[in-house]
Scaffold this motif. Structure first.
Motif, mmCIF file in Angstrom:
data_model
loop_
_atom_site.group_PDB
_atom_site.id
_atom_site.type_symbol
_atom_site.label_atom_id
_atom_site.label_comp_id
_atom_site.label_asym_id
_atom_site.label_seq_id
_atom_site.Cartn_x
_atom_site.Cartn_y
_atom_site.Cartn_z
ATOM 1 N N UNK A 104 16.496 -0.466 8.563
ATOM 2 C CA UNK A 104 16.973 0.855 8.979
ATOM 3 C C UNK A 104 15.795 1.829 9.024
ATOM 4 N N UNK A 105 15.629 2.515 10.128
ATOM 5 C CA UNK A 105 14.570 3.508 10.251
ATOM 6 C C UNK A 105 14.922 4.759 9.441
ATOM 7 N N UNK A 106 13.898 5.327 8.808
ATOM 8 C CA UNK A 106 14.074 6.548 8.010
ATOM 9 C C UNK A 106 13.315 7.671 8.724
ATOM 10 N N UNK A 107 13.990 8.432 9.590
ATOM 11 C CA UNK A 107 13.297 9.435 10.415
ATOM 12 C C UNK A 107 12.509 10.463 9.600
ATOM 13 N N UNK A 108 13.070 10.867 8.465
ATOM 14 C CA UNK A 108 12.431 11.908 7.668
ATOM 15 C C UNK A 108 11.166 11.473 6.961
ATOM 16 N N UNK A 109 10.827 10.189 7.057
ATOM 17 C CA UNK A 109 9.596 9.704 6.419
ATOM 18 C C UNK A 109 8.477 9.444 7.426
ATOM 19 N N UNK A 110 8.728 9.744 8.677
ATOM 20 C CA UNK A 110 7.704 9.507 9.707
ATOM 21 C C UNK A 110 6.750 10.703 9.801
ATOM 22 N N UNK A 111 5.493 10.374 10.029
ATOM 23 C CA UNK A 111 4.458 11.390 10.304
ATOM 24 C C UNK A 111 4.388 12.450 9.207
ATOM 25 N N UNK A 112 4.447 12.014 7.941
ATOM 26 C CA UNK A 112 4.321 12.971 6.839
ATOM 27 C C UNK A 112 2.882 13.455 6.724
ATOM 28 N N UNK A 113 2.725 14.711 6.405
ATOM 29 C CA UNK A 113 1.397 15.249 6.141
ATOM 30 C C UNK A 113 0.954 14.834 4.741
ATOM 31 N N UNK A 114 -0.328 14.936 4.464
ATOM 32 C CA UNK A 114 -0.831 14.621 3.122
ATOM 33 C C UNK A 114 -0.214 15.565 2.088
ATOM 34 N N UNK A 115 0.054 16.810 2.484
ATOM 35 C CA UNK A 115 0.688 17.763 1.570
ATOM 36 C C UNK A 115 2.114 17.332 1.243
ATOM 37 N N UNK A 116 2.848 16.846 2.233
ATOM 38 C CA UNK A 116 4.217 16.398 1.999
ATOM 39 C C UNK A 116 4.256 15.173 1.084
ATOM 40 N N UNK A 117 3.343 14.241 1.297
ATOM 41 C CA UNK A 117 3.256 13.067 0.423
ATOM 42 C C UNK A 117 2.913 13.474 -1.005
ATOM 43 N N UNK A 118 1.958 14.371 -1.120
ATOM 44 C CA UNK A 118 1.523 14.806 -2.440
ATOM 45 C C UNK A 118 2.647 15.507 -3.189
ATOM 46 N N UNK A 119 3.475 16.245 -2.478
ATOM 47 C CA UNK A 119 4.613 16.925 -3.093
ATOM 48 C C UNK A 119 5.566 15.901 -3.717
ATOM 49 N N UNK A 120 5.832 14.818 -3.000
ATOM 50 C CA UNK A 120 6.720 13.783 -3.534
ATOM 51 C C UNK A 120 6.097 13.067 -4.723
ATOM 52 N N UNK A 121 4.808 12.814 -4.634
ATOM 53 C CA UNK A 121 4.119 12.176 -5.752
ATOM 54 C C UNK A 121 4.159 13.059 -7.000
ATOM 55 N N UNK A 122 3.836 14.329 -6.832
ATOM 56 C CA UNK A 122 3.705 15.233 -7.974
ATOM 57 C C UNK A 122 5.036 15.606 -8.610
ATOM 58 N N UNK A 123 6.108 15.615 -7.819
ATOM 59 C CA UNK A 123 7.379 16.097 -8.357
ATOM 60 C C UNK A 123 8.375 14.990 -8.684
ATOM 61 N N UNK A 124 8.132 13.774 -8.201
ATOM 62 C CA UNK A 124 9.050 12.666 -8.486
ATOM 63 C C UNK A 124 8.327 11.517 -9.165
ATOM 64 N N UNK A 125 7.338 10.953 -8.528
ATOM 65 C CA UNK A 125 6.665 9.763 -9.047
ATOM 66 C C UNK A 125 5.945 10.033 -10.371
ATOM 67 N N UNK A 126 5.068 11.019 -10.397
ATOM 68 C CA UNK A 126 4.248 11.253 -11.588
ATOM 69 C C UNK A 126 5.060 11.703 -12.803
ATOM 70 N N UNK A 127 6.059 12.586 -12.665
ATOM 71 C CA UNK A 127 6.856 12.937 -13.847
ATOM 72 C C UNK A 127 7.635 11.755 -14.420
ATOM 73 N N UNK A 128 8.172 10.900 -13.545
ATOM 74 C CA UNK A 128 8.908 9.725 -14.022
ATOM 75 C C UNK A 128 7.990 8.814 -14.827
#
Length: 254
Positions: A104-128
């Motif tokens: 299944x294609x995930x449209x909202x994950x296409x062509x993310x900027x480095x800032x958008x990726x970093x936001x997910x890393x900093x607020x979800x991945x790293x705290x967990x």
């Protein structure tokens, strides 16, 4: 003001249950939830898709919660969908933020900027992972912790049938996984060894980093979703594992 992924009224990246648990076991659930931060607008997917296996490990959190109660063990639950960022993938893995999942294609994950990726890393991945790290750091002076990562898998994936009732996964250290495998097989279960997935440094994060690198006994457990999709199945598996995990640990200690 810098944009943030999570609004103040949304849940934090993770939840910790039974934080003062007396057990040496630490349970974690990397794919506990199908929740998407409001800012991401469902990632362009229909709501029904977000309830399927592409977004989370169905039944895994419920089994982990019941198991934690029985073992009196601390449990760390990841509160956002793996489609936001997969907390069991290295950050440089191609599917850390998946463009497709289960075909299944995930449209909202296409062509993310480095800032958008970093936001997910900093607020979800790293705290967990910070929460898991902090718990293990606090326990470092006491009896060694035992890490158990609870996952689930689909009975059929991309047309291929998966006959195992469950699987035990490991990378370099097979001690606890193989002891648990033998106990599960003695219960007339079909148990995969590194099936339906194989653990590798390139494809897994939680167990290699928090278990293997610390020299702790560990196992990643995969349970077939149709076996734990309701209360009865979840209770059955939690009861089984609450009996067998301590037995497997005794074997490892011999």
């Amino acid at each position: 003001m810098m944009a943030t992924l999570l609004s103040p009224d949304e849940p934090p990246a993770c939840s910790i249950e039974h934080e003062q648990g007396a057990s040496s076991f630490l349970l974690v659930c990397d794919h506990a939830s199908h929740r998407i931060p409001r800012m991401l607008g469902g990632l362009g997917l229909p709501a029904a898709e977000l309830m399927t296996h592409i977004a989370w490990d169905i039944g895994a959190a419920a089994v982990a919660q019941r198991l934690a109660q029985r073992l009196q063990a601390t449990l760390v639950l990841q509160n956002y969908s793996r489609l936001v960022i997969d907390c069991n993938r290295p950050l440089d893995a191609p599917d850390s933020v998946a463009i497709t999942s289960g075909g299944v294609e995930v449209p909202g994950n296409r062509a993310l900027s480095s800032e958008q990726r970093l936001m997910r890393q900093n607020e979800v991945f790293l705290p967990y992972h910070g929460a898991i790290r902090d718990i293990l750091d606090r326990r470092a002076q006491g009896p060694p912790a035992v890490l158990v990562s609870v996952h689930s898998f689909t009975p059929i994936f991309l047309g291929d049938s998966r006959p195992w009732h469950c699987g035990v996964l490991y990378n370099r250290d097979a001690r606890l996984a193989l002891a648990l495998r033998d106990l599960l097989r003695s219960d007339f279960l079909r148990v995969g060894e590194n099936e339906p997935y194989a653990m590798r440094d390139s494809s897994d994060y939680t167990v290699p980093v928090h278990g293997e690198a610390r020299g702790l006994a560990h196992v990643e457990l995969e349970i077939r979703q149709d076996l734990i999709s309701d209360d009865r199945g979840q209770e059955e598996w939690a009861t089984r594992l609450a009996l067998m995990l301590p037995q497997a640990l005794e074997v490892v200690a011999l």
